[in-house]
Write a protein that holds these residues in place. Structure first.
Motif, PDB file in Angstrom:
ATOM      1  N   GLY A 226       4.937  23.434  61.038  1.00  0.00           N
ATOM      2  CA  GLY A 226       5.637  22.669  60.145  1.00  0.00           C
ATOM      3  C   GLY A 226       7.015  23.449  59.654  1.00  0.00           C
ATOM      4  O   GLY A 226       7.784  22.890  59.071  1.00  0.00           O
ATOM      5  N   ARG A 227       7.006  24.634  59.993  1.00  0.00           N
ATOM      6  CA  ARG A 227       8.458  25.329  59.814  1.00  0.00           C
ATOM      7  C   ARG A 227       9.004  26.084  60.808  1.00  0.00           C
ATOM      8  O   ARG A 227       9.796  27.102  60.656  1.00  0.00           O
ATOM      9  N   VAL A 228       8.808  25.376  61.879  1.00  0.00           N
ATOM     10  CA  VAL A 228       9.565  25.955  63.080  1.00  0.00           C
ATOM     11  C   VAL A 228      10.954  25.440  63.098  1.00  0.00           C
ATOM     12  O   VAL A 228      11.968  26.192  63.175  1.00  0.00           O
ATOM     13  N   MET A 312       7.472  16.300  53.552  1.00  0.00           N
ATOM     14  CA  MET A 312       5.941  16.050  54.118  1.00  0.00           C
ATOM     15  C   MET A 312       5.443  17.145  54.738  1.00  0.00           C
ATOM     16  O   MET A 312       4.725  17.138  55.689  1.00  0.00           O
ATOM     17  N   MET A 313       5.889  18.622  54.303  1.00  0.00           N
ATOM     18  CA  MET A 313       5.182  19.579  55.234  1.00  0.00           C
ATOM     19  C   MET A 313       3.834  19.833  54.940  1.00  0.00           C
ATOM     20  O   MET A 313       3.412  19.424  53.573  1.00  0.00           O
ATOM     21  N   ASP A 314       3.017  20.208  55.820  1.00  0.00           N
ATOM     22  CA  ASP A 314       1.386  20.680  55.601  1.00  0.00           C
ATOM     23  C   ASP A 314       0.878  19.116  55.047  1.00  0.00           C
ATOM     24  O   ASP A 314      -0.447  19.188  54.744  1.00  0.00           O
TER      25      ASP A 314
ATOM     26  N   GLY B  53      17.680  33.464  58.686  1.00  0.00           N
ATOM     27  CA  GLY B  53      16.555  33.301  59.570  1.00  0.00           C
ATOM     28  C   GLY B  53      15.720  32.271  58.836  1.00  0.00           C
ATOM     29  O   GLY B  53      14.485  32.336  59.099  1.00  0.00           O
ATOM     30  N   SER B  54      15.975  31.285  58.164  1.00  0.00           N
ATOM     31  CA  SER B  54      15.335  30.535  57.531  1.00  0.00           C
ATOM     32  C   SER B  54      15.048  29.279  58.666  1.00  0.00           C
ATOM     33  O   SER B  54      15.410  29.340  59.749  1.00  0.00           O
ATOM     34  N   CYS B  55      14.046  28.292  58.180  1.00  0.00           N
ATOM     35  CA  CYS B  55      13.628  27.237  59.149  1.00  0.00           C
ATOM     36  C   CYS B  55      14.460  25.980  59.126  1.00  0.00           C
ATOM     37  O   CYS B  55      14.247  25.036  59.529  1.00  0.00           O
ATOM     38  N   ASN B  56      15.637  26.185  58.133  1.00  0.00           N
ATOM     39  CA  ASN B  56      16.391  25.231  57.765  1.00  0.00           C
ATOM     40  C   ASN B  56      15.935  24.133  56.616  1.00  0.00           C
ATOM     41  O   ASN B  56      16.916  23.069  56.192  1.00  0.00           O
ATOM     42  N   GLY B  57      14.793  24.331  56.180  1.00  0.00           N
ATOM     43  CA  GLY B  57      14.388  23.468  55.204  1.00  0.00           C
ATOM     44  C   GLY B  57      15.092  23.811  53.850  1.00  0.00           C
ATOM     45  O   GLY B  57      15.453  22.881  53.183  1.00  0.00           O
ATOM     46  N   CYS B  58      15.286  25.169  53.532  1.00  0.00           N
ATOM     47  CA  CYS B  58      15.981  25.558  52.348  1.00  0.00           C
ATOM     48  C   CYS B  58      17.371  24.996  52.491  1.00  0.00           C
ATOM     49  O   CYS B  58      17.860  24.671  51.434  1.00  0.00           O
ATOM     50  N   GLU B  59      18.105  25.211  53.622  1.00  0.00           N
ATOM     51  CA  GLU B  59      19.281  24.735  53.727  1.00  0.00           C
ATOM     52  C   GLU B  59      19.466  23.439  53.275  1.00  0.00           C
ATOM     53  O   GLU B  59      20.660  22.937  52.857  1.00  0.00           O
ATOM     54  N   VAL B 119      16.847  32.229  48.012  1.00  0.00           N
ATOM     55  CA  VAL B 119      16.186  30.898  48.311  1.00  0.00           C
ATOM     56  C   VAL B 119      14.916  30.787  48.939  1.00  0.00           C
ATOM     57  O   VAL B 119      15.194  31.049  50.282  1.00  0.00           O
ATOM     58  N   GLY B 120      13.920  30.295  48.403  1.00  0.00           N
ATOM     59  CA  GLY B 120      12.750  30.023  49.096  1.00  0.00           C
ATOM     60  C   GLY B 120      11.586  31.194  49.231  1.00  0.00           C
ATOM     61  O   GLY B 120      12.263  32.216  49.144  1.00  0.00           O
ATOM     62  N   ASP B 121      10.568  30.789  49.618  1.00  0.00           N
ATOM     63  CA  ASP B 121       9.526  31.781  49.633  1.00  0.00           C
ATOM     64  C   ASP B 121       9.715  32.820  50.543  1.00  0.00           C
ATOM     65  O   ASP B 121       9.516  34.024  50.506  1.00  0.00           O
ATOM     66  N   CYS B 122      10.255  32.370  51.824  1.00  0.00           N
ATOM     67  CA  CYS B 122      10.358  33.467  52.837  1.00  0.00           C
ATOM     68  C   CYS B 122      11.627  34.405  52.657  1.00  0.00           C
ATOM     69  O   CYS B 122      11.523  35.468  52.888  1.00  0.00           O
ATOM     70  N   GLY B 123      12.539  33.925  51.823  1.00  0.00           N
ATOM     71  CA  GLY B 123      13.539  34.875  51.331  1.00  0.00           C
ATOM     72  C   GLY B 123      13.103  35.868  50.342  1.00  0.00           C
ATOM     73  O   GLY B 123      13.301  37.132  50.283  1.00  0.00           O
ATOM     74  N   ILE B 128       5.767  32.316  55.330  1.00  0.00           N
ATOM     75  CA  ILE B 128       4.894  32.183  56.370  1.00  0.00           C
ATOM     76  C   ILE B 128       5.245  33.182  57.615  1.00  0.00           C
ATOM     77  O   ILE B 128       4.512  33.566  58.353  1.00  0.00           O
ATOM     78  N   PHE B 129       6.304  33.594  57.567  1.00  0.00           N
ATOM     79  CA  PHE B 129       6.965  34.226  58.814  1.00  0.00           C
ATOM     80  C   PHE B 129       6.658  35.767  58.552  1.00  0.00           C
ATOM     81  O   PHE B 129       6.131  36.531  59.773  1.00  0.00           O
ATOM     82  N   GLY B 130       6.529  36.238  57.372  1.00  0.00           N
ATOM     83  CA  GLY B 130       6.010  37.491  56.939  1.00  0.00           C
ATOM     84  C   GLY B 130       6.745  38.873  57.587  1.00  0.00           C
ATOM     85  O   GLY B 130       7.889  38.555  57.810  1.00  0.00           O
ATOM     86  N   HIS B 150      11.497  30.638  43.981  1.00  0.00           N
ATOM     87  CA  HIS B 150      10.470  30.308  44.880  1.00  0.00           C
ATOM     88  C   HIS B 150      10.300  28.911  45.368  1.00  0.00           C
ATOM     89  O   HIS B 150      10.849  27.971  44.665  1.00  0.00           O
ATOM     90  N   GLY B 151       9.464  28.610  46.216  1.00  0.00           N
ATOM     91  CA  GLY B 151       9.119  27.241  46.690  1.00  0.00           C
ATOM     92  C   GLY B 151       9.279  27.294  48.281  1.00  0.00           C
ATOM     93  O   GLY B 151       9.999  28.144  48.943  1.00  0.00           O
ATOM     94  N   CYS B 152       8.814  26.262  48.818  1.00  0.00           N
ATOM     95  CA  CYS B 152       8.894  26.144  50.306  1.00  0.00           C
ATOM     96  C   CYS B 152       9.071  24.878  50.748  1.00  0.00           C
ATOM     97  O   CYS B 152       8.025  23.959  51.071  1.00  0.00           O
ATOM     98  N   PRO B 153      10.359  24.289  50.536  1.00  0.00           N
ATOM     99  CA  PRO B 153      11.468  24.857  49.994  1.00  0.00           C
ATOM    100  C   PRO B 153      11.578  24.589  48.655  1.00  0.00           C
ATOM    101  O   PRO B 153      10.916  23.554  47.956  1.00  0.00           O
ATOM    102  N   PRO B 154      12.062  25.106  47.705  1.00  0.00           N
ATOM    103  CA  PRO B 154      12.247  24.837  46.224  1.00  0.00           C
ATOM    104  C   PRO B 154      13.077  23.726  46.445  1.00  0.00           C
ATOM    105  O   PRO B 154      13.905  23.386  47.143  1.00  0.00           O
TER     106      PRO B 154
HETATM  107  S1  SF4 Z   1      11.002  28.902  52.148  1.00  0.00           S
HETATM  108 FE1  SF4 Z   1       9.845  27.449  53.486  1.00  0.00          FE
HETATM  109  S2  SF4 Z   1      11.625  26.007  53.937  1.00  0.00           S
HETATM  110 FE2  SF4 Z   1      12.510  27.625  53.018  1.00  0.00          FE
HETATM  111  S3  SF4 Z   1      13.463  28.686  55.000  1.00  0.00           S
HETATM  112 FE3  SF4 Z   1      11.256  29.515  54.430  1.00  0.00          FE
HETATM  113  S4  SF4 Z   1       9.831  28.389  55.502  1.00  0.00           S
HETATM  114 FE4  SF4 Z   1      11.707  27.126  55.332  1.00  0.00          FE
END
Ligand code: SF4
Lengths: 525, 172
Positions: A226-228, A312-314, B53-59, B119-123, B128-130, B150-154
Motif C-alpha cells: 500500500g506504500r509502493v 484508504m491505506m491498509d 524517498g517518500s511513497c508520494n503519499g506525504c506529497e 513530514v511523515g512517519d518514514c521521515g 515501513i521502509f526502515g 508524524h502520520g502515514c501520511p499526516p
Molecule cells: S509516511 Fe507514509 S505516506 Fe508518507 S511517505 Fe512515508 S509511507 Fe508514504
C-alpha cells in the motif's frame, strides 16, 4: 470463453521443450519452463503472435537448488502467460529479449543491476536504478546480500547519451524539481526551444521495497504494498492480496470483493480529479486547479469518515477488506456522488470551452498509437493513444464481471486525450460506485487468511488509476516471502514520455509530464 | 468567461477554520506566531519541499495544504521552487541512499536561519521502509531536523499545525 492463443503457440512451438509449472497460480495464468537457450525464441514467437511484454524479472531460487529463475510475462487481450527459465549459479546469464520488446530494455537493465543476472546481447548495460556510486558487486535482490547494512560509496559517473551538432545544448533538470513532486533527473538536448532528445534517469527514490518484502510476514506485506506508490494505495494492496490469494486458494466473500472495487473506483476518481486540475494549472489555468482540488478534498474526507483513512491505506487485507459500511454510509456515498457529478460536469464544460487551454493541450506531447503499442504502455496513457485495454474488462473480478466498465479510447495521444480519457473515466467511476452501493451483497467482509505452502508462485493484475499493476509473488522453503515482484504501470509508461516529448518545446515539458503523471516511487521501488 | 465567474461566485470562499483542536492550539500560538513570522521571516514563510524517498503519499497531503480549503497562504506560508529562497525545508521519505547527496545539497543551498521539518512517519523514523542498504531510516541521519510531523501520511491540518509549531519553536 477463455482464450488460449498464447498457450497454444508455446505448446505447439516448443513441444516437449515447454514444461508447465504446476506451482504457478492462478490456473488462468500458466507458466511454461523453456530451455535457457530458447528463452529469446519464445519472445520471438510471442512477438509474432502480437503479444505484449507485461514484465520481465528474476528470482533467486538457489534455496531450492535451482539457480535463478528468469521470467517474462506476456499478454494478449484477456490472456496472460509466463515463460520462465533457469540460470545456474555458476553462469548467471540469459538471452536478452530487448531486440523483440523495447520494454525489456529497462527490465533487463534492472535485473542486471539489482539481481546480478546478465542479459546476453543487451545493447545498453548501463545500470538502472542502481546509481553509479554503488559498489559494482552489490546485488541487493540476491539472497546472499546483507540488506541491513549501508553500502559504501564508490566513484563513478553515469554516461548520458549525447547529441552533437551546431546549436545543440543540454538542460539537466532534477533530481529535486520545482514543484511538490517526486525526484528524478531529466536530461534534455535542445535546439533553441525545441527538444530533440530527452533522457530520463530515475532510481532516486529506490528504498529497497522488493527486498523489504522478503523480511516481512505475508500479512505485513500488504501494508508495504500500500506504500509502493501512496497515490495507488488501494490498487497496489489489492494486487498484492489477489496474488497471494491465488496461491492459497482463499476466496474473499462477495461483499469484500465489491467493497474492494468501491475503494478502487474512489481512488481512481480522487486521483483523476486532482490531475485534471493540475494539468490545467500547468497550462496556466489556475482556476481549475483550485476547483478540482476542492472536489478531490471532499472525496478524501468522505474516505476518512467512512473508511478511516484519506487514501484508504491498509483497508484491503489478504482475504478481504478491513472496512464495513452501513446504510447511513451508503446514503452518504450516494448523495456525495450526486453532488460530485453536478459540480464536476460544470467544470468539464469550462475545461472544454476554454480556447487558451485548448491551445496548450491539443497536439502537445503526442504519443502515437503505433508507438504506444510498440512500447507496450498501459492504462489511461494507452487508452489515450488508441489502445483498448483495461484489466477491469479483460481480467475482471466481481463485481466487474457484472458492472462492466466502458473504457474510453481516443486516438490523438496528446495531453488533451490523456486528460479527456480521465474525464470519461470519472463519469464511469461515478456510475460504478453508485451501482456497487445500490447492489452491495450482504456477507462477511473477510475470509480467514491462509498461509502459503513452500515453493508456490502467484500472479495478479489490477487496473489502478494509472493502469495495469502486476504482482508476482513466490513463497520460500519455509512458506515465507521469497520474492515479491512489483510492476507499477510507470515502469513501462516512463518510456512513453521520452517518445512523446520529441519536437515539443522545453516550456511544455511540465505540462506533458503532468499529463502522464507517472510514479517515481512505484518505478524506483 | 461568464461560466467561470458564475462558478467562482457559486463556490464562494471555501477556506475553513482548522479542526477545533488544531484551531484552538493555533489561536493560542497565534500571538507568538504572528510575532515570530513577522520578526524572523518578514511576514512570510517560504518553504521548499524535498522528497527524499517518500511513497508520494506525504506529497499529496502537502499539496492539499495549498488547496482552497486549507489555504496555507492565509498564514503567510508559500512554496518556492528554489532552496535559495527557502526559510524552511519540508522533507519527506526515509532518505533513500540515492537522494542523500541531493538532500544535503539542497540543505546547504538554503540560507540560514533555516528550519527543517520532517513530514511523515518514514521521515521521522523510517516508517515501513526502515533502515537498509537503500534507506537511511530517517531524515535526521542526513541533515539536522527541527521538528517531526508524524502520520502515514499526516493529515493536511496536522502538517499545517506542525509547520506553525516549528516556527514558534525556534523563536522561543
Ligand atoms: S509516511 Fe507514509 S505516506 Fe508518507 S511517505 Fe512515508 S509511507 Fe508514504
Amino acid at each position: 470463453m477463455e482464450k488460449n492463443d498464447l498457450r497454444n503457440i508455446i505448446v505447439s512451438y516448443f513441444d516437449t521443450d515447454a514444461i508447465q509449472d504446476n506451482n504457478q497460480s492462478p490456473a488462468s495464468v500458466p507458466a511454461y519452463r523453456v530451455p535457457r537457450e530458447r528463452f529469446a525464441e519464445a519472445a520471438k514467437a510471442m512477438k509474432s503472435a502480437d503479444a505484449r511484454l507485461v514484465a520481465e524479472w528474476a528470482a533467486d531460487e538457489s534455496a531450492f537448488g535451482r539457480g535463478f529463475g528468469i521470467y517474462a510475462c506476456y499478454n494478449k487481450e484477456s490472456e496472460y502467460l509466463i515463460v520462465k527459465t533457469y540460470a545456474p549459479l555458476e553462469d548467471l546469464t540469459f538471452p536478452s529479449i530487448t531486440k523483440k520488446f523495447i520494454a525489456a530494455n529497462r527490465f533487463e537493465r534492472q535485473m542486471k543491476s539489482l539481481m546480478g543476472v546478465m542479459p546476453t546481447g543487451h545493447p545498453d548495460l548501463r545500470p538502472w536504478i542502481k546509481h553509479e556510486d554503488w559498489p559494482e558487486d552489490a546485488y541487493p535482490l540476491q539472497k546472499s546480500f546483507d540488506a541491513s547494512k549501508p553500502m559504501t560509496r564508490i566513484k563513478g559517473e553515469y554516461q548520458f547519451i549525447k547529441a552533437e551538432g551546431e546549436g545543440v545544448y543540454e538542460i539537466p533538470v532534477g533530481p529535486v524539481h520545482a514543484g511538490i513532486i517526486e525526484p528524478g533527473h531529466f536530461r534534455f538536448q535542445a535546439v533553441g526551444e525545441d527538444i530533440i532528445n530527452l533522457e530520463e534517469r530515475l532510481g532516486y527514490v529506490h528504498k529497497g521495497i522488493e527486498k523489504r518484502f522478503e523480511s516481512l510476514s505475508w500479512i505485513d506485506g500488504v501494508k508495504l504494498a500500500g506504500r509502493v506508490s501512496g497515490d495507488s494505495a488501494v490498487a497496489h494492496s489489492l494486487c498484492y492480496s489477489r496474488a497471494l490469494e491465488s496461491i492459497t486458494g482463499c476466496n474473499p466473500p462477495e461483499r469484500a470483493l465489491w467493497l474492494r472495487a468501491l475503494m478502487l473506483e474512489r481512488e481512481r476518481t480522487a486521483n483523476h480529479l486532482g490531475d485534471i486540475g493540475a494539468i490545467a494549472n500547468d497550462a496556466a489555468f489556475t482556476f481549475l486547479l483550485y476547483q478540482f482540488s476542492r472536489l478531490r478534498e471532499m472525496l478524501l474526507r468522505t474516505n476518512l469518515k467512512l473508511f478511516g483513512h484519506r487514501f484508504m491505506m491498509d483497508r484491503i487485507i489478504p482475504g478481504g477488506v478491513a472496512v464495513g459500511i452501513n446504510n447511513d454510509a451508503k446514503k452518504e456515498i450516494i448523495s456525495e456522488m450526486h453532488w460530485l457529478e453536478k459540480e464536476f460536469e460544470r467544470l468539464v464544460v469550462i475545461y472544454d470551452e476554454n480556447p487558451s487551454l485548448e491551445d496548450r493541450v491539443r497536439d502537445t506531447g503526442v504519443l502515437k498509437p503505433e508507438t504506444a503499442k510498440e512500447l507496450g504502455v498501459v492504462g489511461f496513457t494507452a487508452r489515450a493513444s488508441g489502445q483498448a485495454m483495461d484489466c477491469r474488462i479483460q481480467s475482471p473480478f466481481p463485481p466487474y464481471d457484472r458492472i462492466i466498465p466502458k473504457a474510453p479510447v481516443l486516438n490523438s495521444g496528446d495531453v488533451h486525450a490523456r486528460a479527456w480519457v480521465r474525464i470519461e473515466e470519472i463519469r464511469e467511476s461515478i456510475r460504478i460506485i453508485r451501482e456497487i452501493v445500490n447492489n452491495l451483497p450482504e456477507d462477511k467482509t473477510a475470509s480467514d487468511f491462509i498461509v502459503p505452502t513452500p515453493d508456490k508462485s502467484g500472479f495478479a493484475v489490477v487496473e489502478g488509476w494509472r493502469g495495469e499493476i502486476v504482482y508476482w509473488i513466490q513463497s520460500g522453503i519455509k512458506g515465507e516471502i521469497n520474492r515479491c515482484m512489483v510492476r507499477d504501470p510507470s515502469s513501462v509508461n516512463w518510456l512513453a514520455l521520452e517518445q512523446a516529448i520529441h519536437g515539443n518545446i522545453v516550456p511544455d515539458f511540465p505540462l506533458c509530464n503532468k499529463s502522464f503523471n507517472q510514479s517515481y516511487s512505484g518505478h524506483d521501488l | 468567461m461568464i461560466r467561470i465567474l458564475h462558478q467562482i461566485f457559486r463556490t464562494g470562499i471555501v477556506t475553513e477554520p482548522l479542526p477545533a483542536e488544531a484551531e484552538a492550539e493555533i489561536q493560542e500560538l497565534g500571538a507568538k506566531l504572528e510575532d515570530a513570522v513577522r520578526r524572523r521571516f518578514r511576514r512570510s514563510l517560504t518553504i521548499r519541499a524535498v522528497d527524499a524517498g517518500s511513497c508520494n503519499g506525504c506529497e499529496l497531503e502537502i499539496h492539499a495544504i495549498n488547496n482552497p480549503i486549507y489555504n496555507c497562504e492565509r498564514f503567510g506560508i508559500h512554496f518556492t521552487a528554489s532552496p535559495r529562497f527557502a526559510d524552511m525545508l519540508l522533507v519527506t521519505g526515509p532518505v533513500s541512499r540515492n537522494m542523500e547527496i541531493a538532500l544535503k545539497r539542497t540543505y546547504n543551498a538554503a540560507p540560514p536561519p533555516k528550519l527543517v521539518v520532517a513530514v511523515g512517519d518514514c521521515g521521522c523514523n523510517g516508517g515501513i521502509f526502515g533502515e537498509s542498504y537503500a534507506s537511511l531510516g530517517s531524515i535526521d541521519k542526513a541533515i539536522p531536523v527541527d521538528a517531526c510531523i508524524h502520520g502515514c501520511p499526516p493529515a493536511p491540518a496536522a502538517i499545517l499545525k506542525g509547520i506553525l509549531k516549528a516556527i514558534i519553536g525556534i523563536s522561543l
